[in-house]
Scaffold this active site. Structure first.
Site, short mmCIF file in Angstrom:
data_model
loop_
_atom_site.label_atom_id
_atom_site.label_comp_id
_atom_site.label_asym_id
_atom_site.label_seq_id
_atom_site.Cartn_x
_atom_site.Cartn_y
_atom_site.Cartn_z
N HIS A 168 -8.33 -5.10 15.88
CA HIS A 168 -7.59 -4.05 15.50
C HIS A 168 -6.34 -4.79 16.61
CE1 HIS A 168 -7.78 0.66 14.02
NE2 HIS A 168 -6.97 -0.49 14.88
N PRO A 178 -13.88 9.88 10.88
CA PRO A 178 -13.55 8.88 11.72
C PRO A 178 -12.45 7.99 12.47
CG PRO A 178 -14.26 7.73 9.64
CD PRO A 178 -13.77 9.05 9.39
N ASP A 202 -0.52 -4.22 -14.04
CA ASP A 202 -1.80 -3.89 -13.48
C ASP A 202 -3.28 -4.21 -13.31
OD1 ASP A 202 -1.62 -1.82 -10.64
OD2 ASP A 202 -3.27 -2.04 -11.22
N LYS A 240 -1.32 -11.76 2.88
CA LYS A 240 0.24 -11.63 2.75
C LYS A 240 1.85 -12.31 3.75
CE LYS A 240 1.04 -7.94 0.96
NZ LYS A 240 2.39 -8.12 -0.49
N THR A 267 4.57 -6.57 4.05
CA THR A 267 4.32 -5.97 4.98
C THR A 267 4.89 -6.08 7.04
OG1 THR A 267 2.34 -4.61 6.97
CG2 THR A 267 2.09 -7.08 5.16
N ASP A 268 5.17 -5.19 7.47
CA ASP A 268 4.94 -5.60 9.28
C ASP A 268 3.60 -6.23 9.98
OD1 ASP A 268 3.38 -3.32 9.34
OD2 ASP A 268 4.51 -2.07 10.47
N GLU A 269 2.48 -5.91 9.11
CA GLU A 269 1.40 -6.26 9.53
C GLU A 269 1.51 -7.81 9.72
OE1 GLU A 269 -2.12 -4.66 8.76
OE2 GLU A 269 -0.93 -2.85 7.70
N LYS A 284 -7.40 4.94 3.21
CA LYS A 284 -6.61 4.54 4.35
C LYS A 284 -6.33 5.77 5.07
CE LYS A 284 -5.08 1.13 2.22
NZ LYS A 284 -4.41 0.32 1.26
N LEU A 285 -6.01 5.80 6.23
CA LEU A 285 -6.44 7.23 7.70
C LEU A 285 -6.01 7.92 6.38
CD1 LEU A 285 -6.97 7.55 10.59
CD2 LEU A 285 -4.46 7.16 10.30
N LEU A 291 -6.05 -2.44 -13.14
CA LEU A 291 -6.68 -1.68 -12.84
C LEU A 291 -8.09 -2.06 -11.54
CD1 LEU A 291 -6.39 0.62 -16.23
CD2 LEU A 291 -4.46 0.62 -13.70
N TYR A 295 -6.31 -9.81 5.73
CA TYR A 295 -5.26 -9.31 4.84
C TYR A 295 -4.02 -9.32 4.79
CZ TYR A 295 -1.34 -5.66 3.34
OH TYR A 295 -0.53 -5.20 3.29
P1 NAD Z 1 -2.49 -0.57 -3.95
O1 NAD Z 1 -3.91 -1.09 -2.93
O2 NAD Z 1 -2.61 0.69 -3.41
O3 NAD Z 1 -2.33 -0.90 -4.62
C1 NAD Z 1 -2.84 -1.89 -5.67
C2 NAD Z 1 -2.52 -2.24 -7.06
O4 NAD Z 1 -2.11 -3.84 -7.00
C3 NAD Z 1 -3.42 -1.46 -7.48
O5 NAD Z 1 -3.35 -0.57 -8.58
C4 NAD Z 1 -4.57 -2.92 -8.16
O6 NAD Z 1 -4.95 -2.34 -9.16
C5 NAD Z 1 -3.63 -3.56 -8.16
N1 NAD Z 1 -3.62 -5.45 -8.38
C6 NAD Z 1 -4.35 -5.30 -7.10
N2 NAD Z 1 -5.13 -6.69 -7.78
C7 NAD Z 1 -4.63 -7.65 -8.68
C8 NAD Z 1 -4.24 -8.49 -9.60
N3 NAD Z 1 -5.02 -9.54 -9.16
N4 NAD Z 1 -3.66 -8.23 -10.39
C9 NAD Z 1 -2.59 -7.49 -11.59
N5 NAD Z 1 -2.69 -5.89 -10.19
C10 NAD Z 1 -3.57 -5.91 -9.51
O7 NAD Z 1 -1.44 -0.71 -2.60
P2 NAD Z 1 -0.08 -0.14 -2.07
O8 NAD Z 1 -0.49 0.63 -0.69
O9 NAD Z 1 -0.10 0.63 -3.19
O10 NAD Z 1 0.52 -1.79 -1.36
C11 NAD Z 1 1.05 -1.93 -2.54
C12 NAD Z 1 2.45 -3.04 -1.79
O11 NAD Z 1 2.84 -2.84 -0.71
C13 NAD Z 1 1.29 -3.56 -1.44
O12 NAD Z 1 2.08 -5.42 -1.21
C14 NAD Z 1 1.36 -4.44 -0.15
O13 NAD Z 1 0.61 -4.69 0.90
C15 NAD Z 1 2.71 -3.33 0.58
N6 NAD Z 1 2.38 -2.34 2.02
C16 NAD Z 1 1.35 -1.51 1.70
C17 NAD Z 1 0.96 -0.50 2.93
C18 NAD Z 1 0.95 0.16 2.97
O14 NAD Z 1 0.98 0.96 3.85
N7 NAD Z 1 0.04 1.04 1.88
C19 NAD Z 1 2.88 -0.94 3.29
C20 NAD Z 1 3.67 -1.94 3.67
C21 NAD Z 1 3.49 -3.43 2.66
P1 TYD Z 2 -5.15 1.87 7.44
O1 TYD Z 2 -4.96 2.97 6.63
O2 TYD Z 2 -6.21 0.93 7.09
O3 TYD Z 2 -4.10 0.94 7.78
P2 TYD Z 2 -3.51 -0.83 8.51
O4 TYD Z 2 -5.05 -0.63 9.10
O5 TYD Z 2 -3.18 -1.10 7.52
O6 TYD Z 2 -2.88 0.35 9.34
O7 TYD Z 2 -5.50 2.36 9.37
C1 TYD Z 2 -4.04 2.97 9.95
C2 TYD Z 2 -4.49 3.11 11.04
O8 TYD Z 2 -5.83 4.31 11.80
C3 TYD Z 2 -5.44 2.34 12.00
O9 TYD Z 2 -4.98 1.91 12.84
C4 TYD Z 2 -6.85 1.93 11.74
C5 TYD Z 2 -6.53 3.59 12.38
N1 TYD Z 2 -8.37 4.24 10.64
C6 TYD Z 2 -8.81 4.42 11.39
O10 TYD Z 2 -9.28 4.92 12.80
N2 TYD Z 2 -10.31 5.39 10.86
C7 TYD Z 2 -10.20 5.32 9.67
O11 TYD Z 2 -11.07 5.72 9.01
C8 TYD Z 2 -9.31 4.26 9.30
C9 TYD Z 2 -9.01 3.96 7.37
C10 TYD Z 2 -8.07 3.43 9.86
#
Ligand code: NAD
Ligand code: TYD
Length: 333
Positions: free
Chosen positions: A275, A204, A33, A153, A123-125, A188-189, A35, A149
């Site tokens: 959005h 917000p 990682d 992906k 991701t599903d996005e 994140k939300l 960091l 983003y």
């Molecule tokens: P996060 O942002 O919490 O963590 C990302 C990690 O990757 C961090 O520890 C960061 O230091 C490391 N990182 C970033 N750039 C790097 C680099 N160049 N080299 C090495 N390490 C690096 O992310 P998360 O929410 O844990 O997501 C992890 C994975 O899951 C991602 O691939 C994301 O697309 C996918 N994902 C996330 C969600 C979600 O809801 N969070 C949903 C579906 C898929």
């Molecule tokens: P987020 O947690 O950023 O995940 P993603 O955009 O990957 O789905 O956001 C989840 C939902 O919440 C998304 O529809 C955006 C909304 N959102 C807010 O309404 N306010 C906020 O401050 C944030 C961070 C997200």
């Protein structure tokens, strides 16, 4: 078995490492990682001394370091990414660099070191946005990413599949819906809203708050990844979802109520550009082929997650103040 986890200091990756070492204590886990702001070794403090756990501070774009780190590894689980949609709108370059070029580097290292089993976390996005009555995304849904983003992906997913078809790399991919749980970065939300409310700050809500996400507890996601590693068919993609479609405003009100606050704390703010209105996942392939389905009910998972933030105030306060980065910069440079 020796696993290399990229992005293991982030939200899902650190939960995965905990999950894996609890369920496979005989295995060795290497956490690779960089960091970035999203990586926090505090998430793994309790296993620092575990002889089966090793941390390497490294960037997945660093070819030499990655090539060294993968030597002797049986499987790579690739979580590392830039992940926050709002940041990708402000600075897309970091997303293309890590998510596309970094993934390419990982694939090359896997190919050049004996075709290492490679699981890619996506991701599903990548599938775009659904209307209110559209059927949920599945593995055959055409890609239609709409944010920098999700575009990055999508690019990484295509590369991973290309390495299977072109080079025979033994890959699998999972496309998962919105995760929630402990150690989620408070941008994140869910963690942002919980921690803001504890701090007495408003929350917000973007636009009308009627955007729908499908929420899955991080443990259900990680159990799905485990089952794909064990039973998934090489070259295949699996959609993982939580069976919990919720509009943002409903979640917001649940959080406000759980913390005993009033709805005057909800502030409607300018919407996110582009959005996506709705995401939903049809996980029937994972259910039929792997026997996987989510087990944690949203109401229970949300309540325990909120309580985790209530009980782990020092963790998120040091993240919000930036203190966590100063500490690890001193240790790792
Ligand atoms: P996060 O942002 O919490 O963590 C990302 C990690 O990757 C961090 O520890 C960061 O230091 C490391 N990182 C970033 N750039 C790097 C680099 N160049 N080299 C090495 N390490 C690096 O992310 P998360 O929410 O844990 O997501 C992890 C994975 O899951 C991602 O691939 C994301 O697309 C996918 N994902 C996330 C969600 C979600 O809801 N969070 C949903 C579906 C898929
Ligand atoms: P987020 O947690 O950023 O995940 P993603 O955009 O990957 O789905 O956001 C989840 C939902 O919440 C998304 O529809 C955006 C909304 N959102 C807010 O309404 N306010 C906020 O401050 C944030 C961070 C997200």
């Amino acid at each position: 078995m020796k696993l290399l986890i990229t992005g293991g200091a982030g939200f899902i990756g650190s939960n995965f490492i905990h999950y894996w070492l609890q369920n496979h204590p005989e295995d060795t886990v290497v956490n690779f990682d960089a960091l970035t702001y999203a990586g926090n070794l505090e998430n793994l403090k309790d296993i620092e001394g575990n002889p089966n756990y090793q941390f390497i501070k490294g960037d997945i774009c660093d070819k030499e370091l990655v090539n060294e780190a993968v030597k002797g590894v049986d499987a790579i689980v690739h979580f590392a990414a830039e992940t926050h949609v709002d940041r990708s709108i402000m600075d897309s370059a970091a997303f293309l660099r890590t998510n596309v070029l970094g993934t390419l580097n990982m694939l090359e290292a896997a190919r050049n070191n004996g075709n290492i089993r490679f699981h890619h976390i996506s991701t599903d996005e990548v599938f775009g946005a659904l209307g209110p009555s559209d059927p949920a995304f599945n593995e055959r849904t055409p890609y239609d990413p709409r944010s920098p983003y999700s575009a990055s992906k999508a690019g990484s997913d295509h590369l991973v599949r290309a390495y299977f078809h072109t080079h025979g790399l033994p890959i699998t991919i999972s496309n998962c819906s919105n995760n929630y749980g402990p150690y989620m970065f408070p941008e994140k939300l869910i963690p942002l809203f919980v921690t803001n409310l504890i701090e007495g700050k408003p929350v917000p809500v973007y636009g009308d708050g009627m955007q729908v996400r499908d929420w899955i507890h991080v443990t259900d996601h990680n159990r799905g990844v485990e089952m794909i590693l064990q039973k998934g068919k090489i070259g295949e993609t699996y959609c993982l979802g939580g069976n919990a479609e919720k509009p943002n405003i409903e979640i917001t009100k649940l959080i406000v109520a759980h913390l005993g606050k009033g709805e005057e704390m909800i502030e409607y703010v300018t919407d996110r550009p582009g959005h996506d209105r709705r995401y939903a996942i049809d996980f029937s392939k994972a259910k039929h082929e792997l026997g996987w389905e989510p087990q944690i009910k949203f109401a229970d998972g949300l309540a325990s997650t909120i309580d985790w933030y209530v009980n782990n105030e020092p963790w998120w306060r040091s993240v919000k103040s930036g203190e966590y980065q100063e500490y690890y910069q001193k240790q790792y440079g």
